[in-house]
Design an enzyme around this catalytic site. Structure first.
Site, mmCIF file in Angstrom:
data_model
loop_
_atom_site.group_PDB
_atom_site.id
_atom_site.type_symbol
_atom_site.label_atom_id
_atom_site.label_comp_id
_atom_site.label_asym_id
_atom_site.label_seq_id
_atom_site.Cartn_x
_atom_site.Cartn_y
_atom_site.Cartn_z
ATOM 1 N N CYS A 137 0.814 -1.220 0.000
ATOM 2 C CA CYS A 137 0.000 0.000 0.000
ATOM 3 C C CYS A 137 0.844 1.265 0.000
ATOM 4 C CB CYS A 137 -0.953 -0.018 1.193
ATOM 5 S SG CYS A 137 -2.347 -1.146 0.948
ATOM 6 N N LYS B 282 0.383 3.566 -3.069
ATOM 7 C CA LYS B 282 -0.772 4.434 -3.281
ATOM 8 C C LYS B 282 -0.339 5.866 -3.576
ATOM 9 C CE LYS B 282 -4.528 3.899 -0.815
ATOM 10 N NZ LYS B 282 -5.514 3.684 0.280
ATOM 11 N N ASP C 178 -14.746 6.439 0.971
ATOM 12 C CA ASP C 178 -15.004 5.231 1.743
ATOM 13 C C ASP C 178 -14.270 4.043 1.139
ATOM 14 O OD1 ASP C 178 -16.191 3.699 3.814
ATOM 15 O OD2 ASP C 178 -18.000 4.933 3.695
ATOM 16 N N ASP C 179 -14.401 2.885 1.794
ATOM 17 C CA ASP C 179 -13.605 1.723 1.412
ATOM 18 C C ASP C 179 -14.137 0.976 0.198
ATOM 19 O OD1 ASP C 179 -11.592 1.694 3.605
ATOM 20 O OD2 ASP C 179 -13.377 1.533 4.847
ATOM 21 N N ASP D 221 -8.409 -3.552 -5.262
ATOM 22 C CA ASP D 221 -7.132 -3.138 -4.698
ATOM 23 C C ASP D 221 -6.024 -4.008 -5.290
ATOM 24 O OD1 ASP D 221 -5.051 -2.151 -2.939
ATOM 25 O OD2 ASP D 221 -6.663 -1.556 -1.587
ATOM 26 N N ASP E 276 -11.437 -4.378 2.411
ATOM 27 C CA ASP E 276 -12.394 -3.299 2.165
ATOM 28 C C ASP E 276 -13.835 -3.794 2.203
ATOM 29 O OD1 ASP E 276 -10.489 -1.322 1.929
ATOM 30 O OD2 ASP E 276 -10.284 -1.536 -0.233
ATOM 31 N N GLY F 280 -10.854 -12.885 -13.987
ATOM 32 C CA GLY F 280 -9.918 -11.787 -13.810
ATOM 33 C C GLY F 280 -9.396 -11.260 -15.127
ATOM 34 N N HIS F 281 -8.288 -10.544 -15.046
ATOM 35 C CA HIS F 281 -7.689 -9.952 -16.239
ATOM 36 C C HIS F 281 -6.188 -9.904 -16.037
ATOM 37 C CE1 HIS F 281 -7.493 -7.656 -19.918
ATOM 38 N NE2 HIS F 281 -6.801 -6.706 -19.319
ATOM 39 N N ASP G 170 -10.700 0.608 7.351
ATOM 40 C CA ASP G 170 -9.455 -0.112 7.599
ATOM 41 C C ASP G 170 -8.282 0.819 7.347
ATOM 42 O OD1 ASP G 170 -9.699 -0.062 4.842
ATOM 43 O OD2 ASP G 170 -9.051 -2.115 4.541
#
Length: 351
Positions: free
Chosen positions: A20, A23, A53-54, A71, A94, A142-143, A230
């Site tokens: 993180c 970010k 918000d999350d 995320d 989240d 997914g990708h 969180d």
């Protein structure tokens, strides 16, 4: 191309940042979003971008709402399985932070396919899949892309009764602040890159960052919990200030009550800090008052980016024991009271 040396391969060498700590700084993010023009805003959209918000929340009937979030980041550790597990735990957090139960996930994968062996890339996915299995959900798709740096994460979908939805807004003056996990993951990750993190502390970091924030489900059902979020890339102070702004209150934190991972203060003083910590402080430091006895190491801990960090709950004072019991029952032995919400402007004081 020559085959990579498996023994010498370190995932973190491929990325300019990790976890993180990747970010975008809060101040830069605010500038990016400042002129965003709202699109269609149906009444069923219970939570959008308005309070940072999350997750987004969309109501589908009287008792069900979809929670959607995503995320992903670059490696915070060198072991590919551990990287995948940490990233997946962080993404699912989240959902739990909204009081919701995860339903399924989609993998988001970017890999330098000409530089990493297939088995390494597969191990990243297996780490994420193992965490999703632990959460009782499938990775349903997914990708993938070929990218310069390794990237992995999830788009996570959950379900919540709108009556049990928790937001980062809603905290009240007099509420008690409870933090679910110790701080210092960013410092540990910086120490790891410098070769200063021993095996015991690595195990501590891994255990913390792969512990699913499952208490969020029970906390969502508690009327005494008024706000929930969180603590991740913006550090404790950054996410606390988001609660303050969304709730239009202030907060006071007692530094000596904060749960910390072992030796993080010493590691910070030795220089094991992330660049994200300084960017975080530059973004919101004007809204923070630090007591005179707190120095650079303490400030770093307060702004340290927490990959897969703990839940931060604001609850009524008479509910502290029951909220802590929820954390304890889910295996969060270090959860503790760290401060309180106060009337006033959206600022934080740390004593």
């Amino acid at each position: 191309m020559n085959a990579p040396d498996r023994a010498a391969l370190r995932l973190t060498q491929f990325s300019h940042g990790g976890g993180c700590g990747c970010k975008i700084a809060p101040a830069v993010l605010s500038q990016m979003l400042a002129r965003t023009v709202p699109g269609v805003l149906p009444p069923q959209l219970l939570v959008g971008v308005e309070t940072a918000d999350d997750a987004a929340v969309y109501q589908i009937n009287g008792s069900q709402a979809i929670v959607a979030t995503t995320d992903f980041f670059m490696p915070i550790v060198d072991d590919p399985f551990d990287f995948g597990a940490i990233a997946a735990t962080n993404a699912l957090s989240d959902v739990y932070a909204m009081g919701a139960t995860p339903l399924f996930a989609l993998a988001l994968v970017g890999m330098p396919i000409d530089r990493l062996p297939v088995e390494t890339m597969r191990s990243v996915l297996e780490g994420g899949e193992a965490i999703c299995a632990k959460a009782g959900i499938p990775v349903a798709g997914g990708h993938t892309i070929d990218s310069v740096e390794p990237i992995y994460g999830l788009a996570a979908i959950g379900l919540v009764d709108p009556r049990h939805l928790k937001r980062n807004a809603g905290a009240r003056p007099g509420d008690v602040l409870i933090l679910g996990k110790p701080l210092g993951v960013g410092i540990y990750s910086a120490a790891l890159k410098k070769g200063r993190l021993n095996a015991k502390r690595y195990a501590t970091m891994l255990a913390s960052t792969t512990q699913l924030n499952t208490p969020g489900i029970a906390l969502g059902r508690s009327e005494a919990v008024h706000a929930l979020t969180d603590v991740t890339g913006f550090g404790l102070l950054g996410h606390l200030l988001e609660v303050c702004r969304a709730s239009r209150i202030g907060a006071r934190i007692a530094f000596d009550r904060l749960p910390l991972h072992p030796a993080v203060v010493e590691l910070a003083r030795e220089g094991s800090v992330t660049g994200a910590s300084a960017r975080n402080w530059a973004s919101y430091g004007d809204d923070v008052a630090l007591a005179g006895g707190l120095g650079d190491a303490e400030r770093v801990l307060l702004t340290d980016p927490q990959t897969s960090g703990g839940l931060l709950a604001a609850c009524a004072p008479d509910a502290v024991d029951s909220v802590l019991a929820v954390f304890r029952n889910e295996g969060f032995e270090r959860a503790c009271v760290i401060g309180e919400c106060v009337a006033g402007p959206a600022r934080a004081r740390v004593d």
